[in-house]
Design an enzyme around this catalytic site. Sequence first.
Site, short mmCIF file in Angstrom:
data_model
loop_
_atom_site.label_atom_id
_atom_site.label_comp_id
_atom_site.label_asym_id
_atom_site.label_seq_id
_atom_site.Cartn_x
_atom_site.Cartn_y
_atom_site.Cartn_z
N ASN A 41 -3.81 2.41 -14.81
CA ASN A 41 -4.52 2.99 -13.67
C ASN A 41 -4.75 4.45 -14.01
O ASN A 41 -3.86 5.28 -13.86
CB ASN A 41 -3.66 2.84 -12.41
CG ASN A 41 -4.32 3.40 -11.16
OD1 ASN A 41 -5.40 4.00 -11.24
ND2 ASN A 41 -3.67 3.23 -10.03
N ARG A 44 -7.41 -0.77 -13.79
CA ARG A 44 -7.86 -0.61 -12.41
C ARG A 44 -9.07 0.31 -12.39
O ARG A 44 -9.01 1.44 -12.88
CB ARG A 44 -6.75 0.00 -11.56
CG ARG A 44 -7.21 0.26 -10.15
CD ARG A 44 -6.11 0.90 -9.31
NE ARG A 44 -6.49 0.91 -7.92
CZ ARG A 44 -6.47 2.01 -7.15
NH1 ARG A 44 -6.08 3.16 -7.64
NH2 ARG A 44 -6.83 1.95 -5.90
N HIS A 74 -9.31 -0.60 -2.13
CA HIS A 74 -7.98 -1.23 -1.98
C HIS A 74 -8.09 -2.75 -2.02
O HIS A 74 -7.19 -3.45 -1.57
CB HIS A 74 -7.27 -0.86 -0.66
CG HIS A 74 -6.88 0.57 -0.52
ND1 HIS A 74 -6.83 1.20 0.71
CD2 HIS A 74 -6.51 1.49 -1.43
CE1 HIS A 74 -6.45 2.44 0.54
NE2 HIS A 74 -6.24 2.66 -0.75
N ASN A 80 -0.98 6.60 1.13
CA ASN A 80 -1.67 7.89 1.19
C ASN A 80 -3.12 7.67 1.60
O ASN A 80 -3.65 8.35 2.47
CB ASN A 80 -1.61 8.60 -0.16
CG ASN A 80 -0.27 9.26 -0.37
OD1 ASN A 80 0.28 9.85 0.56
ND2 ASN A 80 0.25 9.16 -1.56
N ARG A 124 -7.44 12.42 4.38
CA ARG A 124 -8.83 12.08 4.72
C ARG A 124 -8.97 11.82 6.21
O ARG A 124 -8.08 11.21 6.82
CB ARG A 124 -9.29 10.83 3.96
CG ARG A 124 -9.34 10.99 2.46
CD ARG A 124 -10.01 9.78 1.80
NE ARG A 124 -9.66 9.71 0.40
CZ ARG A 124 -9.08 8.64 -0.17
NH1 ARG A 124 -8.84 7.56 0.53
NH2 ARG A 124 -8.78 8.67 -1.45
N PHE A 151 3.94 10.92 5.25
CA PHE A 151 4.38 10.36 6.53
C PHE A 151 5.84 10.69 6.85
O PHE A 151 6.20 10.87 8.00
CB PHE A 151 4.16 8.85 6.56
CG PHE A 151 3.70 8.36 7.90
CD1 PHE A 151 2.35 8.28 8.19
CD2 PHE A 151 4.61 8.01 8.88
CE1 PHE A 151 1.91 7.86 9.44
CE2 PHE A 151 4.18 7.57 10.13
CZ PHE A 151 2.83 7.50 10.41
N ARG A 152 6.66 10.75 5.81
CA ARG A 152 8.07 11.10 6.06
C ARG A 152 8.20 12.52 6.59
O ARG A 152 8.97 12.79 7.51
CB ARG A 152 8.91 10.92 4.80
CG ARG A 152 9.25 9.47 4.53
CD ARG A 152 9.76 9.25 3.15
NE ARG A 152 8.72 9.54 2.16
CZ ARG A 152 8.76 9.16 0.91
NH1 ARG A 152 9.78 8.50 0.44
NH2 ARG A 152 7.77 9.43 0.10
N GLY A 178 3.03 2.17 1.33
CA GLY A 178 4.17 3.06 1.62
C GLY A 178 4.54 3.17 3.08
O GLY A 178 5.71 2.99 3.45
N GLU A 207 5.00 -0.57 4.78
CA GLU A 207 6.21 -1.30 4.35
C GLU A 207 7.48 -0.67 4.86
O GLU A 207 8.49 -1.36 5.03
CB GLU A 207 6.26 -1.34 2.80
CG GLU A 207 5.20 -2.22 2.19
CD GLU A 207 5.06 -2.01 0.68
OE1 GLU A 207 6.05 -1.62 0.02
OE2 GLU A 207 3.95 -2.23 0.16
N GLU A 241 -0.28 -4.20 -6.68
CA GLU A 241 -1.62 -4.18 -7.28
C GLU A 241 -1.55 -4.44 -8.78
O GLU A 241 -2.44 -5.08 -9.35
CB GLU A 241 -2.29 -2.84 -6.99
CG GLU A 241 -2.63 -2.70 -5.51
CD GLU A 241 -2.97 -1.27 -5.09
OE1 GLU A 241 -2.02 -0.49 -4.87
OE2 GLU A 241 -4.16 -0.94 -4.99
P1 AMP Z 1 1.62 4.84 -1.07
O1 AMP Z 1 0.27 5.51 -1.20
O2 AMP Z 1 1.53 3.39 -0.82
O3 AMP Z 1 2.56 5.21 -2.16
O4 AMP Z 1 2.28 5.43 0.29
C1 AMP Z 1 2.62 6.79 0.40
C2 AMP Z 1 2.99 7.08 1.86
O5 AMP Z 1 4.08 6.22 2.23
C3 AMP Z 1 3.47 8.51 2.10
O6 AMP Z 1 2.88 9.00 3.30
C4 AMP Z 1 4.96 8.33 2.28
O7 AMP Z 1 5.49 9.30 3.15
C5 AMP Z 1 5.05 6.99 2.91
N1 AMP Z 1 6.40 6.43 2.70
C6 AMP Z 1 6.97 6.07 1.53
N2 AMP Z 1 8.25 5.68 1.73
C7 AMP Z 1 8.48 5.80 3.05
C8 AMP Z 1 9.61 5.56 3.89
N3 AMP Z 1 10.76 5.13 3.40
N4 AMP Z 1 9.44 5.82 5.22
C9 AMP Z 1 8.27 6.25 5.72
N5 AMP Z 1 7.19 6.50 4.98
C10 AMP Z 1 7.28 6.28 3.67
#
Ligand code: AMP
Length: 385
Positions: free
Chosen positions: A10, A76, A164, A195, A225, A267-268, A314, A317, A368
């Site tokens: 990727n 990808r 996606h 993200n 975004r 998000f965290r 992220g 899940e 993916e």
């Molecule tokens: P991704 O693009 O799928 O890697 O997702 C990234 C997003 O998932 C970010 O906003 C992270 O803060 C969020 N994320 C990852 N792990 C957690 C978690 N344990 N609790 C809440 N948000 C999470």
Amino acid sequence: MTGAPVLVLNAGSSSLKYQLVVPGTTEVAAKGTIERIGEDGSGIADHSAAVRQMTEQLGAAGIDLATAGVRAVGHRVVHGGPDFSDPVVVTDAVVEQIRDLSPLAPLHNPGAVAGIEAARAELAVPHVAVFDTAFFAGLPAAAATYAIPRELAAQYRIRRYGMHGTSHRYVSTAVAALVGRPLAELSQIVLHLGNGASASAVQGGRAIETSMGLTPLQGLVMGTRSGDVDPGLHPYLAREAGLSIDEIDSALNKQSGLKGLSGVNDFRALQELRQAGDADAELAFGVYVHRLKHYVGAYLAQLGRLDVLTFTAGVGENNAELRAAVVAGLDGLGLSVDPDRNAAPGGGARVISPDGSRVTVAVVPTNEELEIARQTVALLDSSAG
Ligand code: AMP
């Protein structure tokens, strides 16, 4: 031959993510990321140097790419434009076609091309391109078409492409196995919340709607975004704020979404701000959830019936509070979560709605890379006859 590993790459403009996947077993033999490609002082001048660095990292992990029996490399590629609705074996002509699609994905396709060229030079095995738009190539015309002058749309290849797609395809297929029902029977909504974020409506395994459009900017609120805004915002900002097209593009892609509303895109970090009583973060969460409900309702109407709603990526899940907020108040539509199931730790695919619910709500970790490896092998097997 399904036992032979596939190297999944990727490549972005400044990073190369790799995974050595054994498609038949879901085993990941090795993975890693090379970052800061082309940046001063990183020591990784270009994508060729990144591929060599990857080879060294794998070597240090005891894997010699030349002798590991790698069957193929699966790449990808974000944007397949109108040309690619299925994976393809990479040839010089395919590389040129992907390069030609760069205006549709200026942040993504040039990096993919650089990664493909570098990997082809180093690894003498078949290379396959798997497109993030492919799952949505068969959207019904009424869903894929913007109500703009048809001449403009035709000349500039403007339609809703969606992104996606590899994740939406993987998750919608995996959830059928989880609930033990044939994919062909299921009407589903998939919420990929990372993200980047996107929703899809999938009927009988076929995508009939998705929230991203010509570009990944449309749809849900994302880390940086905006997702949906009034298209009239662009001329308004140009006239009133004196912003250039590039400045508006950057503001909506890089400075908006959760970051624009709360100052943080992760998000965290948003959750920490909310827990500390931050009003901006609270509003950002509210806008994020509001937009999600909007799409769930819209897709329910497009599907006519909903069997499964699945959260992935992220945020989807990992964040139980967000999942509960999306379905809150939707009991009348058959949607609810069991609080204990929703909050239970554990990373696997799982059902979080109560037994006997009209709509099954599920969490399915996306994969993916595995999907790309599977599609790569499937294409090579079918072309081998
Ligand atoms: P991704 O693009 O799928 O890697 O997702 C990234 C997003 O998932 C970010 O906003 C992270 O803060 C969020 N994320 C990852 N792990 C957690 C978690 N344990 N609790 C809440 N948000 C999470």
